[in-house]
Motif scaffolding. Structure first.
Motif, mmCIF file in Angstrom:
data_model
loop_
_atom_site.group_PDB
_atom_site.id
_atom_site.type_symbol
_atom_site.label_atom_id
_atom_site.label_comp_id
_atom_site.label_asym_id
_atom_site.label_seq_id
_atom_site.Cartn_x
_atom_site.Cartn_y
_atom_site.Cartn_z
ATOM 1 N N HIS A 338 1.024 -1.513 -0.017
ATOM 2 C CA HIS A 338 0.402 0.696 0.089
ATOM 3 C C HIS A 338 0.709 1.009 -0.565
ATOM 4 O O HIS A 338 0.579 1.516 -0.712
ATOM 5 N N PHE A 339 2.149 0.856 0.726
ATOM 6 C CA PHE A 339 2.312 2.951 0.973
ATOM 7 C C PHE A 339 3.971 2.318 1.144
ATOM 8 O O PHE A 339 4.342 0.752 0.077
ATOM 9 N N ASP A 340 4.884 3.534 0.130
ATOM 10 C CA ASP A 340 6.117 3.825 -0.028
ATOM 11 C C ASP A 340 6.579 3.515 1.221
ATOM 12 O O ASP A 340 6.888 3.818 2.235
ATOM 13 N N PRO A 341 7.891 1.788 0.762
ATOM 14 C CA PRO A 341 8.351 1.841 2.182
ATOM 15 C C PRO A 341 8.997 2.775 2.684
ATOM 16 O O PRO A 341 9.256 2.489 3.874
ATOM 17 N N ASP A 342 10.132 3.738 2.078
ATOM 18 C CA ASP A 342 11.051 4.601 2.597
ATOM 19 C C ASP A 342 9.861 5.575 3.320
ATOM 20 O O ASP A 342 10.226 6.015 4.693
ATOM 21 N N ILE A 343 8.605 5.873 3.153
ATOM 22 C CA ILE A 343 8.309 6.596 3.779
ATOM 23 C C ILE A 343 7.319 6.159 5.077
ATOM 24 O O ILE A 343 7.268 6.572 6.152
ATOM 25 N N VAL A 344 7.010 4.503 5.038
ATOM 26 C CA VAL A 344 7.017 3.935 6.082
ATOM 27 C C VAL A 344 8.092 3.291 6.979
ATOM 28 O O VAL A 344 8.015 4.013 8.685
ATOM 29 N N ASP A 345 9.088 3.646 6.576
ATOM 30 C CA ASP A 345 10.287 4.330 7.800
ATOM 31 C C ASP A 345 10.779 4.870 8.247
ATOM 32 O O ASP A 345 11.144 4.977 9.531
ATOM 33 N N ALA A 346 10.572 6.507 7.363
ATOM 34 C CA ALA A 346 10.094 7.558 8.424
ATOM 35 C C ALA A 346 8.885 7.483 9.456
ATOM 36 O O ALA A 346 9.461 8.290 10.425
ATOM 37 N N PHE A 347 7.924 6.792 8.694
ATOM 38 C CA PHE A 347 7.073 6.831 10.063
ATOM 39 C C PHE A 347 7.145 6.570 11.380
ATOM 40 O O PHE A 347 6.874 6.402 12.419
ATOM 41 N N VAL A 348 7.960 5.450 10.854
ATOM 42 C CA VAL A 348 8.855 4.345 12.166
ATOM 43 C C VAL A 348 9.958 5.722 13.193
ATOM 44 O O VAL A 348 9.621 5.675 14.589
ATOM 45 N N ARG A 349 10.677 6.365 12.316
ATOM 46 C CA ARG A 349 11.801 7.144 13.600
ATOM 47 C C ARG A 349 11.197 8.441 14.226
ATOM 48 O O ARG A 349 11.064 8.731 15.196
ATOM 49 N N VAL A 350 9.278 8.232 13.296
ATOM 50 C CA VAL A 350 9.011 10.028 13.756
ATOM 51 C C VAL A 350 7.705 9.800 14.517
ATOM 52 O O VAL A 350 6.748 10.383 14.752
ATOM 53 N N GLU A 351 7.315 8.118 14.864
ATOM 54 C CA GLU A 351 6.314 7.721 15.296
ATOM 55 C C GLU A 351 5.791 8.728 16.767
ATOM 56 O O GLU A 351 4.906 9.036 16.435
ATOM 57 N N GLN A 352 6.560 8.815 17.554
ATOM 58 C CA GLN A 352 6.265 9.605 19.451
ATOM 59 C C GLN A 352 5.942 11.605 17.770
ATOM 60 O O GLN A 352 4.797 11.275 19.286
#
Length: 364
Positions: A338-352
């Motif tokens: 569904h999602f761009d892998p790099d953007i999901v990785d960015a989400f994980v980094r900024v989830e807080q």
């Protein structure tokens, strides 16, 4: 004696030299004097500011080179032209003088004609430079004013369109606020980690932030019985609902056409991309065009993550609000499909940051 408008500072440790230059210049200019380097630096920033300085090179203590270097190192005196005055029998490094900022040399014994010509020339150049600086300052102010006007026009245009969307959407205004903050956080993180740095400039990230509220503006064209339906949509109803992506893009295109050359409309590019493509998926199973991978504009890929995350943590007629961890798990499951892998990785980094945004702008 004519009225003196320009001020010349004469610096020399020999009183006779000061007297000679003062007598020569006093009918055309206001002359002030200093007998050493320290005094010269004080006079240069005193109540009567010099427009030009005639500076002896060989002085005890602080020599002319040091004085000139000090003058050029300070913003308030850097623009004052300095002409070195030196005796013909003194060995002076002219290259050094020019390197520290002098504009010319005059040798002793002085020639009145040469002194008057050099002083007149360099004061005229100084006047021209000052006028150019004033014009540049005026131009800079005009550019800043025009930029502020354009920014205000952009903000008003986006606000008007977003307000129109809010009046018909059954989702809250806080959803709009949350998603625009999510998009900005994701974009900033990706830029900081070296992704799409040509596109994710601070200026463009600000435009992404401003454009994000228009992602569902096309819902204004969806019939009330579908848009406001309190139950899950049927397949036919969902097909109609999906048209909001194209309707939104077309509405923004029409706004661009109406603004035309009256204002720079490129700021709506991101809004148009987001509206049309934020339901596309990385594997091509999305709508309206079934784009795959990076065929979908970056702006829309960012919004896809932001929009789905917010939908997951929000209550809907067909589902309860999910906790952050469950929403995160669903996003991770959609990484690369569904999602761009790099953007999901960015989400994980900024989830807080996502958690904090959701809390700050939670629905009442």
């Amino acid at each position: 004696m004519v009225a003196q408008s320009k001020v010349v500072l004469v610096v020399d440790d020999e009183p006779v030299n000061i007297m000679v230059l003062s007598d020569l210049l006093k009918d055309r200019y206001r002359v002030i004097a200093a007998k050493n380097g320290e005094q010269a630096l004080q006079r240069a920033v005193g109540n009567i500011r010099p427009d030009l300085i005639l500076l002896d090179v060989m002085m005890p203590g602080m020599d002319g080179f040091t004085v000139c270097r000090e003058l050029k190192s300070k913003s308030e005196t850097a623009s004052i032209p300095v002409i070195f005055v030196t005796a013909m029998n003194e060995e002076v490094d002219e290259m050094k003088g020019l390197e520290v900022g002098a504009v010319d040399y005059i040798t002793k014994p002085i020639s009145p004609a040469i002194v008057n010509a050099r002083v007149k020339t360099h004061l005229a150049l100084k006047t021209a430079q000052d006028e150019l600086a004033k014009q540049n300052e005026l131009l800079d102010k005009r550019v800043k004013t025009r930029t502020a006007e354009l920014s205000l026009t952009q903000d008003i245009t986006i606000l008007a369109l977003a307000s129109l969307a809010e009046t018909r959407d059954n989702e809250t205004g806080n959803h709009i606020r949350r998603t625009q903050y999510y998009v900005r956080v994701l974009a900033e993180d990706m830029a900081n980690h070296g992704f799409y740095t040509d596109e994710l400039t601070p200026e463009n990230i600000e435009l992404l932030y401003k454009s994000a509220p228009l992602h569902d503006i096309g819902k204004v064209g969806i019939p009330d019985n579908i848009l406001l339906k309190p139950d899950r949509l049927t397949d036919d109803e969902f097909r109609i609902m999906k048209t909001h992506a194209v309707l939104g893009a077309e509405a923004i295109e029409e706004a661009e056409d109406r603004l035309g050359d009256a204002v720079e409309t490129s700021f709506l590019r991101y809004a148009r991309e987001i509206a049309r493509y934020h339901h596309e998926k990385w594997d091509g199973s999305g709508y309206p065009e079934g784009l795959t991978g990076t065929q979908t504009p970056l702006s829309a890929r960012l919004m896809a993550v932001a929009d789905v995350y917010d939908a997951l943590i929000s209550k809907r007629v067909y589902k309860p609000a999910f906790e952050h961890d469950k929403a995160k798990m669903i996003l991770l499951q959609g990484r690369g499909t569904h999602f761009d892998p790099d953007i999901v990785d960015a989400f994980v980094r900024v989830e807080q940051a996502f958690i904090e945004i959701a809390e700050q702008y939670k629905d009442e």
